[in-house]
Design a protein around this motif. Structure first.
Motif, PDB file in Angstrom:
ATOM      1  N   GLN A   4      17.792  19.046 -41.707  1.00 22.81           N
ATOM      2  CA  GLN A   4      16.597  19.674 -42.017  1.00 22.81           C
ATOM      3  C   GLN A   4      16.933  21.255 -42.564  1.00 22.81           C
ATOM      4  N   ALA A   5      15.751  21.741 -43.385  1.00 19.47           N
ATOM      5  CA  ALA A   5      16.101  22.890 -44.206  1.00 19.47           C
ATOM      6  C   ALA A   5      14.749  23.381 -44.483  1.00 19.47           C
ATOM      7  N   GLN A   6      14.469  24.505 -44.909  1.00 21.96           N
ATOM      8  CA  GLN A   6      13.381  25.152 -45.305  1.00 21.96           C
ATOM      9  C   GLN A   6      13.611  25.973 -46.564  1.00 21.96           C
ATOM     10  N   LEU A   7      12.773  25.973 -47.488  1.00 19.93           N
ATOM     11  CA  LEU A   7      13.059  26.969 -48.861  1.00 19.93           C
ATOM     12  C   LEU A   7      12.624  28.256 -48.753  1.00 19.93           C
ATOM     13  N   PRO A   8      13.499  29.385 -49.017  1.00 24.62           N
ATOM     14  CA  PRO A   8      12.911  30.477 -48.542  1.00 24.62           C
ATOM     15  C   PRO A   8      11.951  30.886 -49.499  1.00 24.62           C
ATOM     16  N   THR A   9      11.633  30.358 -50.726  1.00 22.90           N
ATOM     17  CA  THR A   9      10.936  31.028 -51.759  1.00 22.90           C
ATOM     18  C   THR A   9       9.748  29.786 -52.036  1.00 22.90           C
ATOM     19  N   GLU A  66      20.378  16.728 -56.795  1.00 19.35           N
ATOM     20  CA  GLU A  66      21.573  16.661 -57.686  1.00 19.35           C
ATOM     21  C   GLU A  66      21.719  18.003 -58.498  1.00 19.35           C
ATOM     22  N   GLY A  67      20.698  18.737 -58.538  1.00 13.96           N
ATOM     23  CA  GLY A  67      20.871  19.800 -59.424  1.00 13.96           C
ATOM     24  C   GLY A  67      20.909  21.059 -58.636  1.00 13.96           C
ATOM     25  N   ARG A  68      20.861  22.289 -59.004  1.00 15.01           N
ATOM     26  CA  ARG A  68      20.760  23.739 -58.463  1.00 15.01           C
ATOM     27  C   ARG A  68      19.349  24.324 -58.743  1.00 15.01           C
ATOM     28  N   ASN A  75      15.882  25.136 -55.418  1.00  9.75           N
ATOM     29  CA  ASN A  75      15.774  23.733 -54.746  1.00  9.75           C
ATOM     30  C   ASN A  75      17.015  24.094 -53.588  1.00  9.75           C
ATOM     31  N   TYR A  76      17.028  23.006 -52.784  1.00 10.16           N
ATOM     32  CA  TYR A  76      17.863  23.034 -51.724  1.00 10.16           C
ATOM     33  C   TYR A  76      19.204  23.188 -51.733  1.00 10.16           C
TER      34      TYR A  76
END
Length: 365
Positions: free
Chosen positions: A109-114, A235-237, A248-249
């Motif tokens: 799991q993760a959460q985007l800060p922005t 796939e990207g940043r 992105n993640y």
């Protein structure tokens, strides 16, 4: 001059200092436990003293630990799994090689800060690997020479690499939500097994020798994918959409390489007919055991076991003349002395230093 003297000294040494157990062919080896004679035998499978092949299986939990999207989010642990099977070859008592196949799945799991609209993203990674592992037996390598305790536990270190294929998917409340305006696509990745999917792994294992057939091992492995997409972050940043550039993640952390940890409990089945496997053989124990046997073997040294029947002072065990006349002087082999070599021993020779005839008591006529 000095070179000539050196050659003169070393030539006899080089000539006579021959190994008594030397062999002349590459398919033979000396039996060093013999009495010192060149007792040799073929160096083939029949000459092996230990088993050196085994098959191992195991498995346990797996976690995406060093990545942007991880198995540990806030206070929640997302459990994954992994399993492996390998064919193991022990090269020496301290080093072996394993050809291993491993597969599993991690959940993270993760959460985007922005981007609060994305919420908490859930991802998974399914992987399968083929690798070659080097196995160092630290317990054999670092064992003290005076340690005579039973050898049942062993610490192993593993290092190797191979090829890995994996599939990932990430679902959140924004980028993964179906929409045509603006268009959104699933965050997925499908990495095929190939040369471009190289990975490395390292770890430690603690083995217990249950019997001559089975070992039990607890193992922890660190697996580095050298790939930023391994955690399912895409796939990207960056993610460019009509709504703007949203981080992105893969930009949550600065790392460009995702890694996981696997904790396994496994079994090794030792193959072969011998009583001992090479990985559990300690040469120092064998040497000290043989020394102990020799040191504690009572051996009575008997002088002149056969006696000295002619009383010449030379035991009959090595006396070459068992009927030396009484009073005659003898050499080390028990033969009566004849200084002038005239055939008359010194005991009866009237002219000890001058050769003479036997008819004249050893004196010239």
């Amino acid at each position: 001059m000095k070179l000539g003297l050196l050659l003169l000294v070393t030539l006899p040494i080089a000539t006579y200092a021959q190994d008594s157990i030397a062999v002349s062919t590459s398919d033979q080896y000396p039996n060093t436990f013999s009495s010192g004679s060149a007792n040799i035998q073929k160096f083939d499978n029949k000459a092996r003293k230990f088993n050196d092949w085994s098959i191992s299986i195991g498995g346990g939990p797996a976690f995406m630990t060093f990545a942007d999207v991880t198995s540990f989010h806030e206070d929640k642990i997302n459990w994954g799994w992994n399993a492996y099977a390998s064919v193991d070859k022990q090269i020496t008592h301290t080093f072996g090689l394993s050809l291993q196949y491993q597969m599993g799945e991690t959940k993270q799991q993760a959460q985007l800060p922005t981007n609060p609209a994305a919420g908490i993203a859930n991802a998974w990674t399914k992987f399968h690997q083929v690798s070659l592992l080097g196995d160092v037996n630290f317990s054999n390598l670092l064992r003290r020479v005076d340690n005579k305790s039973p050898f049942r536990w062993a610490l192993h270190g593993y290092l190797g690499g191979g090829l890995m294929g994996f599939k990932t998917e990430l679902i959140d409340a924004d980028a993964s939500r179906w929409s045509t305006n603006p268009p959104r696509i699933p965050i997925m990745n499908d990495q095929k097994l190939g040369i471009e999917s190289f990975f490395m792994q390292a770890g430690l294992g603690l083995k217990y020798n249950v019997s001559k057939l089975i070992d039990v091992e607890a193992r922890v492995m660190y697996i580095n994918s050298f790939d930023e997409e391994f955690d399912g972050g895409g796939e990207g940043r960056s993610l460019d959409t009509p709504a703007g550039d949203r981080i992105n993640y893969n930009l949550i952390n600065d790392s460009y390489s995702d890694a996981m940890m696997a904790f396994n409990l496994g079994l090794s089945f030792k193959l072969g007919k011998h009583q001992t496997h090479l990985s559990w053989h300690d040469p120092l124990q064998e040497i000290y055991y043989r020394s102990h046997v020799l040191e504690n073997t009572a051996a009575e040294f008997v002088v002149c076991e056969k006696g000295d029947n002619d009383n010449d002072g030379v035991c009959d065990d090595w006396d070459r003349e068992l009927n030396t006349p009484s009073g005659a002087r003898v050499d080390g082999s028990g033969i009566a002395l004849d200084m002038d070599l005239d055939g008359v021993i010194d005991l009866y020779d009237k002219c000890v230093t001058v050769a003479g005839s036997t008819d004249n008591n050893g004196c010239p006529k």
